[in-house]
Design a protein around this motif. Structure first.
Motif, mmCIF file in Angstrom:
data_model
loop_
_atom_site.group_PDB
_atom_site.id
_atom_site.type_symbol
_atom_site.label_atom_id
_atom_site.label_comp_id
_atom_site.label_asym_id
_atom_site.label_seq_id
_atom_site.Cartn_x
_atom_site.Cartn_y
_atom_site.Cartn_z
ATOM 1 N N ASP A 70 0.854 -1.182 0.000
ATOM 2 C CA ASP A 70 0.000 0.000 0.000
ATOM 3 C C ASP A 70 0.893 1.235 0.000
ATOM 4 N N ASP A 75 -2.649 5.557 -3.527
ATOM 5 C CA ASP A 75 -4.057 5.283 -3.234
ATOM 6 C C ASP A 75 -4.906 6.551 -3.334
ATOM 7 N N ARG A 81 -8.111 4.948 -2.001
ATOM 8 C CA ARG A 81 -8.394 5.388 -0.641
ATOM 9 C C ARG A 81 -9.578 6.341 -0.716
ATOM 10 N N ARG A 139 -0.600 -4.770 1.815
ATOM 11 C CA ARG A 139 -2.010 -4.626 1.450
ATOM 12 C C ARG A 139 -2.790 -5.870 1.822
#
Length: 265
Positions: A70, A75, A81, A139
């Motif tokens: 991640d 993201d 996100r 992740r």
């Protein structure tokens, strides 16, 4: 080094770009030696942490397997996100290379970009958490909600996973299919309009026995670029297909023929 790779399209940077950004004030021989030393140090650090598979290198590029980690900035940029806390703080806070103007220019632009991303998401009422960007963490491989249903959040721009090309004939030597896929991925990664997952990341999932449409879904990309290569003597035939990873529909295909000597043309 990790941040330079983690913020690249597909996690991939050319060796030339890296040594220019980090050691542009030195002559090329010194810069290349410094890059080799730092990559070796990074590889040892990752191996020591049980994460050696995250880094891929060859004579032309250095790549980080973004599908395995991640990266908060990525993201935010891709929309993954979409809810929950977002980072607060300066991008690469405390990191400066005063003897590298190219790096300072890149860092200044990235900090402005990250501030804009954070401000945009904060304006949507999201929680802002303490901590610097970039932050990386393993992740969740299942990518599931509390209801145990898969959630695939596609990036806002066309996203493509590059699959290694199938070698139809034994003359290909066992490397040509992967080499062509890597080359196509590197070329497409040069277009900022696209979000590219490099073939090295795809190969890891293929080795796990996942089907190609399932791999596209797992990586959170819309399209899969697949192909096959046949070599007969000095002649080469390459077929390429673009597949919708959600509907499994073939959207485009093309066949290219030529001489092996002209393969990179």
């Amino acid at each position: 080094m990790l941040a330079l790779l983690a913020t690249a399209t597909g996690g991939e940077r050319s060796r030339t770009w890296l040594h220019t950004i980090l050691w542009g004030s030195r002559d090329e021989t010194q810069a290349l030696a410094s890059l080799r030393r730092e990559i070796s140090s990074l590889r040892k650090t990752l191996i020591g942490a049980g994460a050696g598979s995250l880094l891929f290198t060859n004579t032309r590029v250095i790549a980080l397997a973004l599908d395995e980690i991640d990266v908060d900035v990525v993201d935010l940029e891709t929309g993954r996100r979409a809810s929950g806390p977002i980072p607060r703080g300066e991008f690469l806070e405390g990191i400066d290379l005063r003897d590298s103007e190219d790096f300072e220019d890149w860092l200044r632009e990235e900090r402005i970009r990250v501030r804009d991303l954070i401000a945009k998401h904060a304006a949507r009422g999201m929680v802002v958490e303490d901590g610097p960007a970039v932050d990386t963490a393993r992740r969740n491989p299942d990518n599931k909600t509390a209801g145990d249903r898969p959630v695939i959040r596609l990036p806002p721009k066309p996203s493509v996973a590059i699959f290694p090309f199938l070698e139809v004939s034994p003359d290909c030597g066992g490397w040509l299919g992967m080499g062509l896929a890597d080359e196509v991925g590197a070329i497409l990664a040069g277009f900022p309009q696209l979000f590219i997952i490099a073939s090295i990341s795809v190969r890891a999932l293929l080795d796990q026995g996942l089907a190609k449409p399932d791999i596209a879904a797992h990586l959170g990309v819309r399209y899969a670029l697949d192909g096959a290569v046949t070599q007969i003597g000095a002649r080469l035939r390459v077929s390429i297909s673009l597949i919708d990873g959600q509907t499994r529909e073939q959207l485009w295909s093309e066949v290219f023929t030529g001489a092996v000597a002209d393969i990179f043309e």
